[in-house]
Design a protein around this motif. Structure first.
Motif: not given
Length: 460
Positions: A366-374
């Protein structure tokens, strides 16, 4: 000698210092009974000598480049009679005229100007010669000192690592100061704007018309700087883009990392990432010539009339296609990096592959996915070309995605195009928009970090 040529000479001397010092250290090691007699490896001795040959010379070159022009200007202007300077319409441009005369671009109007041009050429020639001699001598001295300093007890590794640490610290500090300078430059200009236009009118106004009026009875005479239509247009287009990019990018990442065979992955992923290499102007042409007319025709075919040829839906949809690779590639890398032991443990407890992905892999990544979405949101907010070509420049306050809207970035570009005076509300409004966009992006980063921290604690 040109600066580029001098820099090449310094680089050659630096490489020579590295090779000579390295060879000397090996010779000393052979005479002493082996490399174990040296404090550091031969490569560190070579690097130590190369640092002495390069860094002082390059620093001197940079200082010379910064000081020489002003020094030459002072010496040239000091010999020009005061009467000649007072006779000029704009004395501040006199030195530029002298340079043009020296290079044969302009003719000399007076003997005094010709003499000043000759003096300038003389000083320029002397400066180049002195710079070459000084830089070359300093580099040679560094080479000699580095070569002579090679001995078994020299702590070459310590000095090299300290130099690299200082260089890394300098780069980090430079990045921070650059960011701080950008923020302060925008902040100061925005403060000037808010001294003219109240903050409440800017943040809560619903009319955006920053143009300068030709008549006093026009609305633009005082300017209408309500930014709500720009914020609404930016949010609408970004939301439409993320509605397309987030699910498609995330689902494609899950497929490529969890379901696809290696052969399929090696073919599909590069093809998908080709989208990231397409220039935004190409997306803009596609949105303006294909997507927007298609959306208008579909809307009219189902009975929706009055659809604009430039719409937020067309810009947002094409923008969503453009940022799919950002979400997909980053999410794929993060999901692939999840330890296989987590998957094996879930499967060993009887969970299916889909349950493992939903309950184990996605939360762990999730942390990396949120970074990609951001990153995708930031790209959507900052996009300009697609919006200009597909959504238009009209600052309309509407919730209808089929209407023409504009965004903050488009208006910033529009306000700063051409020759502008940075003392009018029209131009200063661009800095106020930039500051607002910066604050909003900072808030998004803060929220994303809080979300990441909350869910990451479950796996630390």
């Amino acid at each position: 000698m040109q600066t580029s040529t001098l820099l090449v000479v310094v680089l050659v001397l630096t490489f020579s210092a590295y090779l000579l010092a390295k060879k000397r250290s090996r010779d000393i090691a052979t005479a002493e009974g082996g490399l174990s007699k040296l404090h550091s490896r031969p490569a560190y001795y070579g690097s130590f000598a190369a640092i002495l040959a390069a860094i002082p010379a390059v620093l001197l070159m940079l200082i010379w480049q910064a000081v020489e022009p002003e020094l030459v200007r002072t010496l040239v202007m000091a010999q020009i009679p005061k009467a000649v300077i007072d006779a000029q319409e704009n004395p501040q441009l006199l030195f530029g005229q002298i340079i043009h005369i020296a290079h044969g671009i302009l003719p000399a109007k007076t003997p005094e100007l010709q003499a000043a041009a000759n003096h300038y050429l003389e000083l320029e020639s002397i400066g180049k010669t002195l710079k070459f001699v000084a830089v070359l001598s300093l580099s040679l001295v560094g080479l000699a000192l580095g070569w002579r300093a090679v001995r078994p007890k020299l702590r070459a590794r310590h000095y090299v690592e300290k130099t690299l640490q200082f260089f890394l610290m300098f780069c980090s500090t430079l990045a921070i100061l650059t960011t701080l300078g950008i923020v302060l430059s925008v902040l100061f200009e925005a403060i000037r704007f808010f001294q003219i236009i109240p903050v409440t009118d800017f943040l809560f106004g619903t009319e955006w018309s920053p143009q300068i009026a030709l008549r006093a009875d026009q609305q633009g005479a005082s300017g209408a700087f309500g930014a709500i239509p720009l914020f609404a247009g930016t949010l609408m287009i970004s939301f439409i883009a993320m509605c397309i990019a987030a699910p498609i990018g995330l689902m494609s990442a899950i497929y490529l990392s969890e379901y696809a065979s290696p052969n399929v992955r090696n073919i599909v992923k590069p093809v998908l990432e080709v989208l990231a290499g397409i220039p935004t102007v190409v997306y803009g042409f596609f949105a303006a010539l294909t997507a927007a007319p298609f959306i208008r025709d579909v809307a009219e075919s189902i009975g929706i009339s009055g659809v604009s040829s430039e719409s937020a839906l067309a810009a947002g949809a094409v923008m969503g296609v453009m940022i799919i690779p950002f979400v997909s590639s980053l999410s794929d890398d993060v999901i692939t990096a999840v330890p296989q032991s987590l998957r094996d443990g879930s499967l060993g407890l009887g969970a299916t592959r889909s349950e493992t992905i939903v309950n184990v892999v996605i939360p762990a990544a999730l942390p990396g996915i949120v970074g990609g979405l951001l990153l995708a949101v930031s790209r959507a907010i900052g996009e300009t070309m697609i919006v200009v070509m597909a959504a238009g420049l009209s600052a309309n306050l509407t919730a209808n995605p089929l209407d023409s809207v504009t965004t903050v970035t488009v208006q910033i570009v529009t306000l700063l195009v051409g020759d502008q005076e940075f003392d009018s509300p029209k131009t200063l409004a661009a800095f106020a928009l930039g500051l607002t966009l910066f604050v909003v992006t900072l808030a998004l980063n803060f929220v994303a970090l809080r979300i990441v921290k909350k869910y990451r604690e479950q796996y630390d």
